[in-house]
Design a protein around this motif. Structure first.
Motif, PDB file in Angstrom:
ATOM      1  N   ALA A  41       0.817  -1.215   0.000  1.00  0.00           N
ATOM      2  CA  ALA A  41       0.000   0.000   0.000  1.00  0.00           C
ATOM      3  C   ALA A  41       0.852   1.267   0.000  1.00  0.00           C
ATOM      4  N   SER A  42       2.060   1.165   0.528  1.00  0.00           N
ATOM      5  CA  SER A  42       2.944   2.333   0.563  1.00  0.00           C
ATOM      6  C   SER A  42       3.778   2.459  -0.714  1.00  0.00           C
ATOM      7  N   GLY A  43       3.554   1.565  -1.673  1.00  0.00           N
ATOM      8  CA  GLY A  43       4.245   1.654  -2.956  1.00  0.00           C
ATOM      9  C   GLY A  43       5.526   0.867  -3.049  1.00  0.00           C
ATOM     10  N   LYS A  44       5.869   0.088  -2.002  1.00  0.00           N
ATOM     11  CA  LYS A  44       7.085  -0.729  -2.030  1.00  0.00           C
ATOM     12  C   LYS A  44       6.745  -2.090  -2.630  1.00  0.00           C
ATOM     13  N   VAL A  45       6.724  -2.106  -3.971  1.00  0.00           N
ATOM     14  CA  VAL A  45       6.288  -3.295  -4.698  1.00  0.00           C
ATOM     15  C   VAL A  45       7.429  -3.831  -5.549  1.00  0.00           C
TER      16      VAL A  45
END
Length: 562
Positions: free
Chosen positions: A127-131
């Motif tokens: 969800a925080s963009g750490k993908v």
């Protein structure tokens, strides 16, 4: 296991991801926690510890929905996100009353267990963009790219809700069976109610909507997140500490000091295509090369079209006479109770037929001229049933910790083909293969078969011989995995007979002679109930009961666990 109907369209991302994951979902169902829960004997402390983790999942979901709504740029997407988020907040409000109902203090601080933490951390990182897209971290830079976070986040949440609905539906039949009243009936009914299925369908629809504008590469990222989330969910169920004895996985329930002997058929049990069809194609290919060069015609003596026609004639003849043989087996009066002796006597008809059929092939000369290297190459590329290779590979890895013996029993004309298959998946050195052999001159087949295993009676004699060699002082548990009438005697002789596939002839013949076919998971729940009641029970051959599975994943989940 029950198959859950999907509310999403055929071919949609959410449906594709679930279909690919559903065979893995059985690993959650076959955990000690879930089997004991389904059986109704799960210890209260274990159940309390399980539901106490809900608050961490609910809070993580609430925060993830909040972030997803902020990232979404479409009001049509924001509305369902907001609706799902509101449902989670309502669940959080209800959590205290649920906790109190099961004897827990809602004011007491609950510690998140490691498996819970791994999933919630994964969700928050997504969800925080750490993908991680598989090729390194996915870069989220522009406001437009930020909208992808909503899709990625929902993709990491969807399998959790679908798995809960799937397991809840599975539990429903067992609370109906429990005559004394299932102790967790109310909780199960809440989990498996229509609203649970509706919520799963709703988030799947949302995932499809958020995926519409994504590229193929971005959809692959969502798929990776989906499968990672499913693995973490399975890990969560596997990590639930169950203090009571449980019948799963078999390798833990079975005394490791005693030998576990695993037998498997090959054709259509392990493979997608019958080996005779593969060998026929090799023969036709050799003839095709001779058509062009003329050099191999002295060996084959037939053109490729003549070879194909000959094989087709043999195949039709085999199918027609096999069906007639099955009807002959069923012509006697159906027995009311399991009758192994009567079955074995009647299977002489099938045994005689299988030997005649092999003689047709040898006499035709169609097996003549095959090169051993071609056979081995074909084996390397032979497609196995989904999950089959993984099961054998994991069992082989565990051999140094387990007292296990592996055998393949097959009618296959050429054991070299089987050897090549298992060599290609790294398991050949750890199993014994019992099958027929090609006769060779140098590396070229003569067309003859060294006949070692041609019939149901040959198979069962080999099975008994292997067991007898263990000696009277060796305690063992035998498992046989098969798919056809030819496996029936071995399936019944084994302590645990597991049927893969959906052979109509196997079920018709089995039921005619009093054999019962029980879904494996249902059988395990019944065994667990016996264990919970402290009744003496054992897996024992010649019980007349065979267990059916829909995939090799079920077999692995039962015997080895996740």
């Amino acid at each position: 296991m029950a198959v859950v109907s999907m509310a999403v369209e055929e071919g949609s991302p959410a449906k594709r991801f679930w279909i690919r994951s559903q065979k893995e979902a059985v690993f959650a169902a076959y955990t000690p926690f879930f089997v004991c829960l389904a059986a109704g004997g799960l210890e209260l402390e274990t159940f309390q510890n399980f539901i106490s983790q809900d608050v961490y999942f609910l809070k993580a979901f609430a925060k993830a929905y909040e972030i997803a709504e902020e990232c979404a740029d479409d009001d049509d997407a924001k509305a369902p996100i907001r609706e799902l988020s509101q449902a989670i907040l309502e669940d959080l409000k209800m959590h205290d009353s649920v906790v109190q109902e099961w004897g827990l203090d809602p004011t007491k601080e609950i510690i998140s267990n490691p498996a819970t933490t791994r999933y919630t951390d994964f969700l928050m990182e997504t969800a925080s963009g750490k993908v991680d897209g598989g090729k390194g971290p996915v870069k989220i830079v522009t406001p437009f790219e930020k909208t992808k976070i909503a899709a990625y986040t929902v993709g990491a949440m969807t399998p959790c809700m679908r798995l809960d609905a799937y397991l809840g539906k599975e539990l429903q039949m067992y609370i109906k069976e429990d005559e004394n009243g299932h102790p967790y009936k109310r909780w199960i009914e809440n989990c498996s109610c229509k609203c649970s299925e509706d919520a799963a369908a709703q988030i799947e629809e949302l995932l499809d909507k958020l995926s519409v504008s994504l590229t193929g590469e971005e959809l692959e990222v969502i798929g990776k997140l989906y499968y990672q989330a499913m693995e973490l969910q399975i890990e969560f169920f596997s990590a639930q500490l169950v203090g009571q004895p449980a019948v799963v996985p078999l390798t833990k329930f079975h005394d490791s000091k005693h030998q576990l002997v695993v037998f498997s058929d090959f054709d259509l049990t392990c493979t997608v295509v019958d080996s005779s069809a593969i060998l026929a194609e090799i023969a036709i290919l050799i003839a095709s090369k001779g058509d062009h060069s003329g050099t191999d015609r002295l060996i084959t003596q037939k053109s490729s079209s003549e070879m194909r026609n000959s094989w087709n004639i043999l195949s039709r003849q085999y199918t027609e006479e096999y069906e007639q043989c099955i009807e002959s087996l069923l012509s006697s009066e159906e027995v009311k109770a399991f009758d192994y002796v009567h079955l074995q006597e009647n299977l002489h008809l099938l045994s005689d037929f299988e030997k005649r059929a092999n003689s047709w092939v040898v006499d035709s000369g169609l097996l003549k001229g095959m090169n051993l290297d071609d056979v081995r190459k074909a084996g390397e590329h032979l497609i196995l049933q989904d999950g089959c290779a993984k099961f054998f590979q994991k069992l082989v890895k565990l051999k140094e910790f387990l007292n296990v013996n592996l055998h393949v029993l097959s009618y296959c004309w050429c054991a070299d083909l089987i050897r090549s298959v298992f060599s290609s998946v790294g398991c050949l050195n750890d199993l014994s293969i019992h099958s027929n052999e090609f006769a060779y001159e140098g590396s070229i087949s003569t067309g003859e078969i060294v006949r070692k295993m041609e019939s149901p009676l040959d198979k069962v004699e080999t099975f008994k011989s292997i067991i007898n060699k263990l000696g009277n002082n060796e305690r063992y548990l035998s498992v046989y995995i098969g798919d056809s009438v030819g496996d029936l005697l071995c399936l019944l002789e084994a302590d645990i007979g597991i049927v893969v596939g959906s052979s109509t002839s196997l079920r018709r013949v089995g039921k005619h002679f009093g054999v019962s076919f029980v879904p494996l998971f249902s059988g395990l729940v019944n065994k667990q109930r016996q264990l919970d009641r402290q009744e003496s029970f054992a897996w024992k051959g010649l019980s007349g009961v065979l267990y059916t599975v829909s995939s090799w994943s079920e077999i692995q989940a039962f015997i080895l666990g996740a």
